[in-house]
Write an enzyme that holds these catalytic residues in place. Structure first.
Site, mmCIF file in Angstrom:
data_model
loop_
_atom_site.group_PDB
_atom_site.id
_atom_site.type_symbol
_atom_site.label_atom_id
_atom_site.label_comp_id
_atom_site.label_asym_id
_atom_site.label_seq_id
_atom_site.Cartn_x
_atom_site.Cartn_y
_atom_site.Cartn_z
ATOM 1 N N GLY A 80 0.789 -1.232 0.000
ATOM 2 C CA GLY A 80 0.000 0.000 0.000
ATOM 3 C C GLY A 80 0.817 1.276 0.000
ATOM 4 O O GLY A 80 0.300 2.352 0.318
ATOM 5 N N ASN A 93 1.845 2.957 -2.557
ATOM 6 C CA ASN A 93 1.245 3.887 -3.529
ATOM 7 C C ASN A 93 -0.061 4.474 -2.980
ATOM 8 O O ASN A 93 -0.309 5.669 -3.131
ATOM 9 C CB ASN A 93 0.997 3.191 -4.874
ATOM 10 C CG ASN A 93 2.252 3.128 -5.725
ATOM 11 O OD1 ASN A 93 2.666 4.121 -6.308
ATOM 12 N ND2 ASN A 93 2.875 1.953 -5.761
ATOM 13 N N LEU A 134 -7.921 -9.553 -11.550
ATOM 14 C CA LEU A 134 -8.511 -9.006 -12.774
ATOM 15 C C LEU A 134 -9.854 -8.353 -12.436
ATOM 16 O O LEU A 134 -10.650 -8.910 -11.680
ATOM 17 C CB LEU A 134 -8.729 -10.148 -13.771
ATOM 18 C CG LEU A 134 -9.133 -9.766 -15.185
ATOM 19 C CD1 LEU A 134 -8.011 -8.990 -15.875
ATOM 20 C CD2 LEU A 134 -9.472 -11.005 -16.002
ATOM 21 N N ILE A 135 -10.105 -7.156 -12.994
ATOM 22 C CA ILE A 135 -11.376 -6.474 -12.717
ATOM 23 C C ILE A 135 -12.482 -7.134 -13.541
ATOM 24 O O ILE A 135 -12.364 -7.272 -14.766
ATOM 25 C CB ILE A 135 -11.271 -4.973 -13.088
ATOM 26 C CG1 ILE A 135 -10.179 -4.289 -12.256
ATOM 27 C CG2 ILE A 135 -12.606 -4.263 -12.883
ATOM 28 C CD1 ILE A 135 -10.426 -4.227 -10.765
ATOM 29 N N ASN A 184 -4.906 2.007 -13.627
ATOM 30 C CA ASN A 184 -3.963 1.097 -12.974
ATOM 31 C C ASN A 184 -2.543 1.610 -13.171
ATOM 32 O O ASN A 184 -2.267 2.311 -14.147
ATOM 33 C CB ASN A 184 -4.078 -0.296 -13.616
ATOM 34 C CG ASN A 184 -3.134 -1.309 -12.991
ATOM 35 O OD1 ASN A 184 -2.973 -1.368 -11.765
ATOM 36 N ND2 ASN A 184 -2.487 -2.112 -13.822
ATOM 37 N N HIS A 187 1.323 0.041 -13.600
ATOM 38 C CA HIS A 187 2.063 -1.204 -13.832
ATOM 39 C C HIS A 187 3.558 -0.895 -13.738
ATOM 40 O O HIS A 187 4.017 0.092 -14.311
ATOM 41 C CB HIS A 187 1.709 -1.762 -15.214
ATOM 42 C CG HIS A 187 2.320 -3.107 -15.444
ATOM 43 N ND1 HIS A 187 1.819 -4.259 -14.890
ATOM 44 C CD2 HIS A 187 3.432 -3.474 -16.128
ATOM 45 C CE1 HIS A 187 2.591 -5.283 -15.237
ATOM 46 N NE2 HIS A 187 3.574 -4.832 -15.996
ATOM 47 N N ASP A 197 -3.643 -5.501 -18.069
ATOM 48 C CA ASP A 197 -2.615 -4.568 -18.561
ATOM 49 C C ASP A 197 -2.794 -4.139 -20.014
ATOM 50 O O ASP A 197 -1.821 -3.867 -20.709
ATOM 51 C CB ASP A 197 -1.202 -5.181 -18.404
ATOM 52 C CG ASP A 197 -0.916 -5.579 -16.970
ATOM 53 O OD1 ASP A 197 -1.393 -4.874 -16.055
ATOM 54 O OD2 ASP A 197 -0.238 -6.593 -16.768
ATOM 55 N N GLU A 245 6.871 5.620 -9.394
ATOM 56 C CA GLU A 245 5.441 5.462 -9.078
ATOM 57 C C GLU A 245 4.984 6.527 -8.091
ATOM 58 O O GLU A 245 3.965 7.194 -8.292
ATOM 59 C CB GLU A 245 5.177 4.067 -8.499
ATOM 60 C CG GLU A 245 5.427 2.961 -9.487
ATOM 61 C CD GLU A 245 5.005 1.591 -8.980
ATOM 62 O OE1 GLU A 245 4.572 0.791 -9.799
ATOM 63 O OE2 GLU A 245 5.122 1.323 -7.772
HETATM 64 C C1 GAR Z 1 3.577 -1.485 -7.383
HETATM 65 O O1 GAR Z 1 4.905 -1.541 -7.839
HETATM 66 C C2 GAR Z 1 2.614 -1.636 -8.551
HETATM 67 O O2 GAR Z 1 3.087 -1.074 -9.729
HETATM 68 C C3 GAR Z 1 2.559 -3.133 -8.671
HETATM 69 O O3 GAR Z 1 2.498 -3.585 -7.352
HETATM 70 C C4 GAR Z 1 3.261 -2.704 -6.528
HETATM 71 C C5 GAR Z 1 2.440 -2.356 -5.308
HETATM 72 O O4 GAR Z 1 3.213 -1.660 -4.362
HETATM 73 N N1 GAR Z 1 1.398 -3.533 -9.462
HETATM 74 C C6 GAR Z 1 1.415 -4.593 -10.259
HETATM 75 O O5 GAR Z 1 2.365 -5.324 -10.389
HETATM 76 C C7 GAR Z 1 0.111 -4.792 -11.032
HETATM 77 N N2 GAR Z 1 0.288 -5.707 -12.115
HETATM 78 P P1 GAR Z 1 2.521 -0.944 -3.131
HETATM 79 O O6 GAR Z 1 1.559 -1.959 -2.484
HETATM 80 O O7 GAR Z 1 3.660 -0.615 -2.207
HETATM 81 O O8 GAR Z 1 1.798 0.266 -3.626
#
Ligand code: GAR
Length: 188
Positions: free
Chosen positions: A12, A14, A87-88, A102, A104, A145, A174
């Site tokens: 979490g 992000n 997947l949504i 999203n 990625h 994606d 990110e």
């Molecule tokens: C992030 O790097 C995001 O881009 C990735 O999961 C991580 C979550 O980090 N998402 C994917 O791989 C989706 N296919 P966080 O929980 O610290 O935000």
């Protein structure tokens, strides 16, 4: 007030960056954090941030309209996926057309699709001896994606970089870009 719902399955970081970015906003509110994972770090972060949490299981997500109803009842304007690993469902995509985005952790269309998430992405990027990676922010459709790309940013990969090094560089991108791109999407 524009209302955001964040879906997250993991740590979490992000979600927290986004919530912090909008914390003093008078026009944008993080109304809900939704997760399929009761152990996820995002739950503790949400409690700390005093954002209501909705936990759900796979059956509820795919076989009922409960989650769509919650989002509609809350009058959510934008659904933000931040490390959400499921997947949504098509019905949810249809209920929020061009209103689900999203992030990625790679430069789509490379290194995307089912199974390409988190550290698996960075391992694949290093194994392929790529000279750069980055982030992709895109609209969500019913395929992993594949929705229209909104934004990309890149970072160099040095020959000695490990997947963990790449993960760190991508995470910095990110955190830097996702909140501002969300603000832009809300204003468009
Ligand atoms: C992030 O790097 C995001 O881009 C990735 O999961 C991580 C979550 O980090 N998402 C994917 O791989 C989706 N296919 P966080 O929980 O610290 O935000």
């Amino acid at each position: 007030m524009q209302k955001i719902a964040i879906f997250a399955s993991g740590s979490g970081s992000n979600a927290e960056q986004i919530a912090t970015y909008f914390a003093n906003s008078t026009t944008v509110e993080i109304a809900l954090i939704l997760s399929n994972n009761p152990q996820a770090g995002v739950i503790a972060r949400a409690r700390q941030l005093q954002i209501p949490v909705v936990l759900f299981d796979k059956k509820t997500f795919y076989n009922t309209s409960k989650i769509t109803q919650i989002l509609q009842n809350e009058q959510i304007n934008l659904v933000v996926l931040a490390g959400f690993m499921m997947l949504i469902p098509e019905a949810l995509v249809r209920a929020f057309p061009n209103k689900i985005i999203n992030i990625h952790p790679a430069l789509l269309p490379k290194f995307g699709g089912q199974g390409m998430y988190g550290h698996f992405v960075h391992e694949a990027v290093v194994a392929a001896q790529e000279s750069e990676s980055g982030v992709t922010i895109h609209f969500v459709n019913e395929h992993y994606d594949e929705g229209t790309i909104i934004f990309q940013a890149t970072c160099p990969i040095l020959p000695a970089d490990t997947p963990a090094d790449v993960a760190q560089k991508v995470q910095a991108l990110e955190h830097k870009h996702y909140p501002a791109i969300i603000a832009k999407v809300l204003n468009s």
